[in-house]
Structure formats: structure tokens, C-alpha cells
Design a protein around this motif. Structure first.
Motif, PDB file in Angstrom:
ATOM      1  N   PRO A 100      -6.520  -1.004  11.030  1.00  0.00           N
ATOM      2  CA  PRO A 100      -7.161  -1.435   9.778  1.00  0.00           C
ATOM      3  C   PRO A 100      -6.186  -2.225   8.903  1.00  0.00           C
ATOM      4  N   PHE A 101      -6.700  -3.262   8.247  1.00  0.00           N
ATOM      5  CA  PHE A 101      -5.861  -4.136   7.435  1.00  0.00           C
ATOM      6  C   PHE A 101      -5.094  -3.359   6.366  1.00  0.00           C
ATOM      7  N   HIS A 102      -5.674  -2.247   5.895  1.00  0.00           N
ATOM      8  CA  HIS A 102      -5.030  -1.436   4.861  1.00  0.00           C
ATOM      9  C   HIS A 102      -4.645  -0.053   5.403  1.00  0.00           C
ATOM     10  N   TYR A 103      -4.196   0.005   6.646  1.00  0.00           N
ATOM     11  CA  TYR A 103      -3.920   1.321   7.238  1.00  0.00           C
ATOM     12  C   TYR A 103      -2.815   2.069   6.493  1.00  0.00           C
ATOM     13  N   ILE A 104      -1.829   1.360   5.975  1.00  0.00           N
ATOM     14  CA  ILE A 104      -0.739   2.023   5.250  1.00  0.00           C
ATOM     15  C   ILE A 104      -1.241   2.619   3.942  1.00  0.00           C
ATOM     16  N   GLU A 105      -2.016   1.843   3.183  1.00  0.00           N
ATOM     17  CA  GLU A 105      -2.502   2.322   1.894  1.00  0.00           C
ATOM     18  C   GLU A 105      -3.547   3.430   2.056  1.00  0.00           C
ATOM     19  N   ILE A 106      -4.444   3.280   3.043  1.00  0.00           N
ATOM     20  CA  ILE A 106      -5.466   4.305   3.267  1.00  0.00           C
ATOM     21  C   ILE A 106      -4.821   5.635   3.618  1.00  0.00           C
ATOM     22  N   SER A 107      -3.873   5.604   4.546  1.00  0.00           N
ATOM     23  CA  SER A 107      -3.217   6.854   4.951  1.00  0.00           C
ATOM     24  C   SER A 107      -2.458   7.477   3.778  1.00  0.00           C
ATOM     25  N   LYS A 108      -1.824   6.651   2.958  1.00  0.00           N
ATOM     26  CA  LYS A 108      -1.094   7.191   1.808  1.00  0.00           C
ATOM     27  C   LYS A 108      -2.036   7.883   0.829  1.00  0.00           C
ATOM     28  N   LEU A 109      -3.169   7.248   0.530  1.00  0.00           N
ATOM     29  CA  LEU A 109      -4.128   7.845  -0.392  1.00  0.00           C
ATOM     30  C   LEU A 109      -4.688   9.155   0.155  1.00  0.00           C
ATOM     31  N   LEU A 110      -4.962   9.192   1.443  1.00  0.00           N
ATOM     32  CA  LEU A 110      -5.498  10.413   2.041  1.00  0.00           C
ATOM     33  C   LEU A 110      -4.453  11.523   2.052  1.00  0.00           C
ATOM     34  N   PHE A 111      -3.208  11.187   2.325  1.00  0.00           N
ATOM     35  CA  PHE A 111      -2.164  12.208   2.301  1.00  0.00           C
ATOM     36  C   PHE A 111      -1.915  12.707   0.878  1.00  0.00           C
ATOM     37  N   ASP A 112      -2.062  11.834  -0.101  1.00  0.00           N
ATOM     38  CA  ASP A 112      -1.832  12.232  -1.487  1.00  0.00           C
ATOM     39  C   ASP A 112      -2.952  13.105  -2.040  1.00  0.00           C
ATOM     40  N   HIS A 113      -4.197  12.829  -1.625  1.00  0.00           N
ATOM     41  CA  HIS A 113      -5.336  13.479  -2.282  1.00  0.00           C
ATOM     42  C   HIS A 113      -6.212  14.321  -1.354  1.00  0.00           C
ATOM     43  N   ALA A 114      -6.059  14.177  -0.042  1.00  0.00           N
ATOM     44  CA  ALA A 114      -6.927  14.932   0.869  1.00  0.00           C
ATOM     45  C   ALA A 114      -6.147  15.419   2.081  1.00  0.00           C
ATOM     46  N   ARG A 115      -4.952  15.855   1.855  1.00  0.00           N
ATOM     47  CA  ARG A 115      -4.103  16.305   2.960  1.00  0.00           C
ATOM     48  C   ARG A 115      -4.736  17.463   3.724  1.00  0.00           C
ATOM     49  N   ASP A 116      -5.442  18.334   2.997  1.00  0.00           N
ATOM     50  CA  ASP A 116      -6.051  19.499   3.646  1.00  0.00           C
ATOM     51  C   ASP A 116      -7.220  19.119   4.557  1.00  0.00           C
ATOM     52  N   ASP A 117      -7.698  17.886   4.467  1.00  0.00           N
ATOM     53  CA  ASP A 117      -8.797  17.432   5.325  1.00  0.00           C
ATOM     54  C   ASP A 117      -8.298  16.757   6.608  1.00  0.00           C
ATOM     55  N   ILE A 118      -6.978  16.605   6.756  1.00  0.00           N
ATOM     56  CA  ILE A 118      -6.407  15.899   7.893  1.00  0.00           C
ATOM     57  C   ILE A 118      -5.875  16.908   8.912  1.00  0.00           C
ATOM     58  N   SER A 119      -6.357  16.836  10.131  1.00  0.00           N
ATOM     59  CA  SER A 119      -5.863  17.711  11.191  1.00  0.00           C
ATOM     60  C   SER A 119      -4.471  17.254  11.620  1.00  0.00           C
TER      61      SER A 119
END
Length: 211
Positions: A100-119
Motif C-alpha cells: 500500500p502507498f501509505h503502508y508505513i503511516e497506516i501501520s504506525k497509526l494502527l500500532f499507536d491506537h489499535a495495537r490490541d487488534d493486531i495479532s
């Protein structure tokens, strides 16, 4: 765009690139019932408990902060997929794997705000960092091949953050080459312009007499 941090280099700050990435669409699983949201960027919802729906990343993060949903991890953010991408990136010294064109930013946002949703969040983050490092190294290696004869550079499958980092260096490098070559071009133009214009021999002239 008015939010450019340095218009002269057309470079954006990481926070500005992240802001643009927040419009990417992700899947969420609401735990509330709510009517559809009608916004300038589109209509989202209605929302029903445990029924997946698609929303912009910024809305997903806002709902997640309020405990109103869980965010589904994108398909490319699995350990298996990222491992395949990392191996392919290491095997090819010139090609970049599609992400994804924004793979770095998307992953950062998910780790910052939804870490518990990531296996396997720790392993996923480690793989993404390794992929990013390998790709940045390939970009640096590719830029070393630029010469004075380079008029354009094609780097396929770069992400937004990677393009943002490369752009100012590319602009300055190509401008330096053109500036270095321009005196020669000007000198050639002056030499051509100073040459005398050849006169074509049209034969003896006839005097015009009045009748």
C-alpha cells in the motif's frame, strides 16, 4: 498544498504524510448501533454491532479511542504476508515489492491506537521495520547510479514516505547536474551564434535601367 513544510523542496513532514494517509479505507467491527454518517468525503454506515463495515482510517481511530469498535488488520499486515515481502525485497536488489502507498503511516497509526487488534503485534512491527530498512537501502543504492546524463529516474512501487524522503535529494542532484552542464550549452550556443553567415554567390548583378 498549503501544508507543505518546505515548498522549495516540495517535501512534507511525517505528520503531514500521515494526515493524508488517514483517508485510507479500513474495515472495522462496531459494537454499537448508529445511523449512517453523512460527510463531505462520503457516507459511512449505518453501523450495527458485530457487522463489519468500511470507514476512513481517521474515523476508525476516532471510534476505537471511544471504545466503539475494533479495527481489522489489513490483509497485508499478517506475519505470513510480510515475511514473503521481506524475503522478496532481499532477493531483488532493484525491484520493490507492491505494498500500500501509505503502508508505513497506516501501520504506525494502527500500532499507536489499535495495537490490541493486531495479532503478533511485536513480530508484525519488526517485519515492517525490516522491510522499510531494506527498501531504503535499495533506494540509496539506486541513487548512487545517477550521472550527469540522467534526465529522469523511475522507481516503481515506492511508498509515500519513501518518495517524500527521496524527492528533495533527487531535485537537488538533478539541478546540480543541469547547472554544471549549462555553461557548456551556453558556450556552444554562443559559438554557433558568432559564426559569420555564409553568403551565397548568386552570379553578377544586373543594373536596372529606366525605360
Amino acid at each position: 498544498m498549503a501544508g507543505q513544510s518546505d515548498p522549495h523542496l516540495s517535501i512534507f513532514s511525517p505528520s503531514e504524510v500521515e494526515f493524508v494517509a488517514e483517508d485510507e479505507i479500513v474495515d472495522i467491527v462496531p459494537n454499537i448501533r448508529m445511523d449512517a454518517l453523512n460527510m463531505i468525503c462520503g457516507d459511512f454506515g449505518p453501523f450495527y454491532p458485530q457487522v463489519p463495515t468500511k470507514v476512513p482510517l481517521w474515523l476508525a481511530v476516532a471510534l476505537k479511542k471511544r471504545g466503539k469498535c475494533t479495527i481489522r488488520t489489513p490483509d497485508w499486515m499478517t506475519v505470513d504476508r510480510l515475511t514473503q515481502v521481506l524475503e522478496a525485497e532481499r532477493e531483488s536488489s532493484r525491484e520493490f515489492q507492491p505494498l500500500p502507498f501509505h503502508y508505513i503511516e497506516i501501520s504506525k497509526l494502527l500500532f499507536d491506537h489499535a495495537r490490541d487488534d493486531i495479532s503478533d503485534a511485536y513480530l508484525v512491527r519488526s517485519l515492517i521495520e525490516d522491510i522499510r530498512d531494506v527498501r531504503f537501502h535499495k533506494v540509496e543504492t539506486g541513487l548512487e547510479t545517477i550521472s550527469g546524463r540522467t534526465h529522469a529516474v523511475k522507481l516503481k512501487n515506492l511508498s509515500a514516505m519513501e518518495v517524500n524522503i527521496v524527492r528533495p535529494f533527487m531535485v537537488r542532484t538533478l539541478q546540480a547536474f543541469y547547472k554544471h552542464d549549462s555553461p557548456q550549452m551556453i558556450q556552444q550556443a554562443d559559438t554557433t551564434g558568432s559564426r559569420p553567415t555564409p553568403v551565397t554567390d548568386r552570379g553578377p548583378r544586373r543594373d536596372l535601367r529606366r525605360r
